[in-house]
Design an enzyme around this catalytic site. Structure first.
Site, PDB file in Angstrom:
ATOM      1  N   TYR A  25       0.823  -1.210   0.000  1.00 55.45           N
ATOM      2  CA  TYR A  25       0.000   0.000   0.000  1.00 55.45           C
ATOM      3  C   TYR A  25       0.864   1.270   0.000  1.00 55.45           C
ATOM      4  CZ  TYR A  25      -3.419   3.529   1.194  1.00 55.45           C
ATOM      5  OH  TYR A  25      -4.205   4.667   1.166  1.00 55.45           O
TER       6      TYR A  25
ATOM      7  N   THR B 251     -13.422   4.901   7.479  1.00 53.56           N
ATOM      8  CA  THR B 251     -14.181   4.313   6.354  1.00 53.56           C
ATOM      9  C   THR B 251     -14.034   2.792   6.429  1.00 53.56           C
ATOM     10  OG1 THR B 251     -12.341   4.210   4.802  1.00 53.56           O
ATOM     11  CG2 THR B 251     -13.573   6.287   4.859  1.00 53.56           C
TER      12      THR B 251
HETATM   13  N1  LIG Z   1      -9.493   6.011   4.719  1.00 53.36           N
HETATM   14  C1  LIG Z   1      -8.278   6.477   4.952  1.00 53.36           C
HETATM   15  O1  LIG Z   1      -7.815   6.601   6.116  1.00 53.36           O
HETATM   16  C2  LIG Z   1      -7.400   6.894   3.806  1.00 53.36           C
HETATM   17  C3  LIG Z   1      -6.185   7.539   4.114  1.00 53.36           C
HETATM   18  C4  LIG Z   1      -5.360   7.945   3.082  1.00 53.36           C
HETATM   19  C5  LIG Z   1      -5.738   7.699   1.765  1.00 53.36           C
HETATM   20  N2  LIG Z   1      -6.923   7.055   1.491  1.00 53.36           N
HETATM   21  C6  LIG Z   1      -7.265   6.837   0.087  1.00 53.36           C
HETATM   22  O2  LIG Z   1      -8.536   7.403  -0.165  1.00 53.36           O
HETATM   23  C7  LIG Z   1      -9.186   6.683  -1.234  1.00 53.36           C
HETATM   24  C8  LIG Z   1     -10.588   6.311  -0.802  1.00 53.36           C
HETATM   25  O3  LIG Z   1     -10.470   5.521   0.361  1.00 53.36           O
HETATM   26  P1  LIG Z   1     -11.701   5.165   1.298  1.00 53.36           P
HETATM   27  O4  LIG Z   1     -11.217   5.242   2.697  1.00 53.36           O
HETATM   28  O5  LIG Z   1     -12.886   5.938   0.880  1.00 53.36           O
HETATM   29  O6  LIG Z   1     -11.866   3.601   0.913  1.00 53.36           O
HETATM   30  P2  LIG Z   1     -13.140   2.622   0.844  1.00 53.36           P
HETATM   31  O7  LIG Z   1     -14.134   2.973   1.870  1.00 53.36           O
HETATM   32  O8  LIG Z   1     -12.570   1.241   0.863  1.00 53.36           O
HETATM   33  O9  LIG Z   1     -13.726   2.928  -0.608  1.00 53.36           O
HETATM   34  C9  LIG Z   1     -12.924   2.614  -1.717  1.00 53.36           C
HETATM   35  C10 LIG Z   1     -13.704   2.877  -2.984  1.00 53.36           C
HETATM   36  O10 LIG Z   1     -12.867   2.471  -4.094  1.00 53.36           O
HETATM   37  C11 LIG Z   1     -13.625   1.562  -4.882  1.00 53.36           C
HETATM   38  N3  LIG Z   1     -12.766   0.649  -5.632  1.00 53.36           N
HETATM   39  C12 LIG Z   1     -11.902  -0.282  -5.167  1.00 53.36           C
HETATM   40  N4  LIG Z   1     -11.340  -0.937  -6.191  1.00 53.36           N
HETATM   41  C13 LIG Z   1     -11.865  -0.413  -7.327  1.00 53.36           C
HETATM   42  C14 LIG Z   1     -11.683  -0.656  -8.699  1.00 53.36           C
HETATM   43  N5  LIG Z   1     -10.868  -1.627  -9.154  1.00 53.36           N
HETATM   44  N6  LIG Z   1     -12.365   0.110  -9.595  1.00 53.36           N
HETATM   45  C15 LIG Z   1     -13.206   1.076  -9.177  1.00 53.36           C
HETATM   46  N7  LIG Z   1     -13.440   1.332  -7.892  1.00 53.36           N
HETATM   47  C16 LIG Z   1     -12.777   0.604  -6.975  1.00 53.36           C
HETATM   48  C17 LIG Z   1     -14.541   0.854  -3.900  1.00 53.36           C
HETATM   49  O11 LIG Z   1     -15.597   0.214  -4.571  1.00 53.36           O
HETATM   50  P3  LIG Z   1     -16.445  -1.001  -3.908  1.00 53.36           P
HETATM   51  O12 LIG Z   1     -17.456  -0.363  -2.986  1.00 53.36           O
HETATM   52  O13 LIG Z   1     -17.034  -1.670  -5.084  1.00 53.36           O
HETATM   53  O14 LIG Z   1     -15.467  -1.866  -3.151  1.00 53.36           O
HETATM   54  C18 LIG Z   1     -14.987   2.049  -3.079  1.00 53.36           C
HETATM   55  O15 LIG Z   1     -15.959   2.788  -3.779  1.00 53.36           O
HETATM   56  C19 LIG Z   1      -8.288   5.475  -1.541  1.00 53.36           C
HETATM   57  O16 LIG Z   1      -7.491   5.765  -2.670  1.00 53.36           O
HETATM   58  C20 LIG Z   1      -7.400   5.367  -0.300  1.00 53.36           C
HETATM   59  O17 LIG Z   1      -6.158   4.792  -0.573  1.00 53.36           O
HETATM   60  C21 LIG Z   1      -7.750   6.651   2.491  1.00 53.36           C
END
Ligand SMILES: NC(=O)c1ccc[n+]([C@@H]2O[C@H](COP(=O)([O-])OP(=O)(O)OC[C@H]3O[C@@H](n4cnc5c(N)ncnc54)[C@H](OP(=O)(O)O)[C@@H]3O)[C@@H](O)[C@H]2O)c1
Length: 240
Positions: free
Chosen positions: A163, A198
């Site tokens: 990651y 999330t």
């Molecule tokens: N949460 C944190 O603390 C955090 C911190 C730093 C960065 N981020 C970044 O923020 C972004 C969003 O994270 P989040 O926390 O909102 O994650 P999340 O709740 O797991 O949501 C991830 C989203 O990405 C979608 N996804 C995964 N694989 C995909 C694919 N192959 N094609 C299209 N969509 C896909 C998922 O779809 P499904 O619903 O179908 O699975 C979901 O809509 C990510 O890039 C993550 O790395 C998050």
């Protein structure tokens, strides 16, 4: 002047969904990207009920055909795109580096690195048609080598091979596109949403999706003179 539009990948829930809500609230027409059509439709219905101009679009960032179809649909219906937010991401296994399989690392890169490259390349003609445009790569503080190598940083001990390095690679992708596109009025920046509650982390994050989306929306709505090729957390520059 025609209405501004934005496409957000992985917008059916969490940070992507809230980003869609905030940008939609600013008057953008939203293409709500979801790899699962039913989840995308449901999310779009929820935002539509709030008065947001939103259309769900199927897009699996790991699937070339799906990305091409999505781009063709946006082209047919809008002919241009003002904002692209590469938000979709996966964490992979949270194990020590020595125990993570190469296959798992490869799967993470497919979504977190090759996905944004594929989607950006497919939508670039439409972003060019907008005259000026913003691309936001949703990265992570865990991709910052500056932070990870600083013993005093809160993320120093968070040592995930797949990651973390995928987000470092995404930062490199950001700089590469930013340099090529600078002259064409397309800005490309990376945003760290911060550690956010999330499904991604079993809701262990201490930030809300509202806080996380704000910094992404801020970058997505920068005007022509804004910086390109940088990495931000809540509007402040993060070290690469
Ligand atoms: N949460 C944190 O603390 C955090 C911190 C730093 C960065 N981020 C970044 O923020 C972004 C969003 O994270 P989040 O926390 O909102 O994650 P999340 O709740 O797991 O949501 C991830 C989203 O990405 C979608 N996804 C995964 N694989 C995909 C694919 N192959 N094609 C299209 N969509 C896909 C998922 O779809 P499904 O619903 O179908 O699975 C979901 O809509 C990510 O890039 C993550 O790395 C998050």
């Amino acid at each position: 002047m025609s209405k501004k539009t934005a496409l957000i990948t992985g917008a059916n829930k969490s940070i992507g969904f809230e980003t869609a809500r905030q940008l939609g609230g600013l008057g953008y027409g939203i293409w709500l990207g979801s790899r699962d059509a039913a989840r995308g439709d449901e999310a779009a219905r929820a935002l539509s009920a709030e008065g947001i101009d939103v259309k769900a679009v199927s897009i699996d960032v790991t699937d070339e055909a799906s990305v091409k179809l999505a781009a063709a649909r946006v082209e047919a219906e809008d002919g241009k795109l003002d904002v692209l937010i590469n938000n979709a991401g996966v964490p992979g296994q949270m194990v020590p580096p020595s125990q993570q399989s190469v296959n798992d690392v490869r799967d993470i890169y497919e979504t977190n690195v090759f996905g944004p490259i594929r989607v950006t390349q497919a939508l670039l003609p439409l972003l060019r048609n907008a005259g000026s445009a913003n691309i936001v790569m949703v990265s992570s503080g865990l991709g910052s080598l500056g932070w990870l190598s600083d013993p005093d940083n809160q993320f120093h001990g968070v040592n995930f091979l797949g990651y973390n390095s995928s987000k470092t690679a995404l930062n490199g992708v950001t700089v590469a596109f930013a340099k090529e596109l600078a002259a064409s009025g397309i800005k490309v920046n990376a945003a760290d949403p911060g550690y956010t509650a999330t499904d991604f982390n079993g809701h262990s994050g201490y930030r809300t999706v509202e806080q996380a989306a704000r910094g992404i929306v801020w970058l997505a709505t920068q005007d022509n003179d804004a910086a390109t090729g940088s990495f931000y957390f809540d509007g402040a520059v993060v070290p690469w």
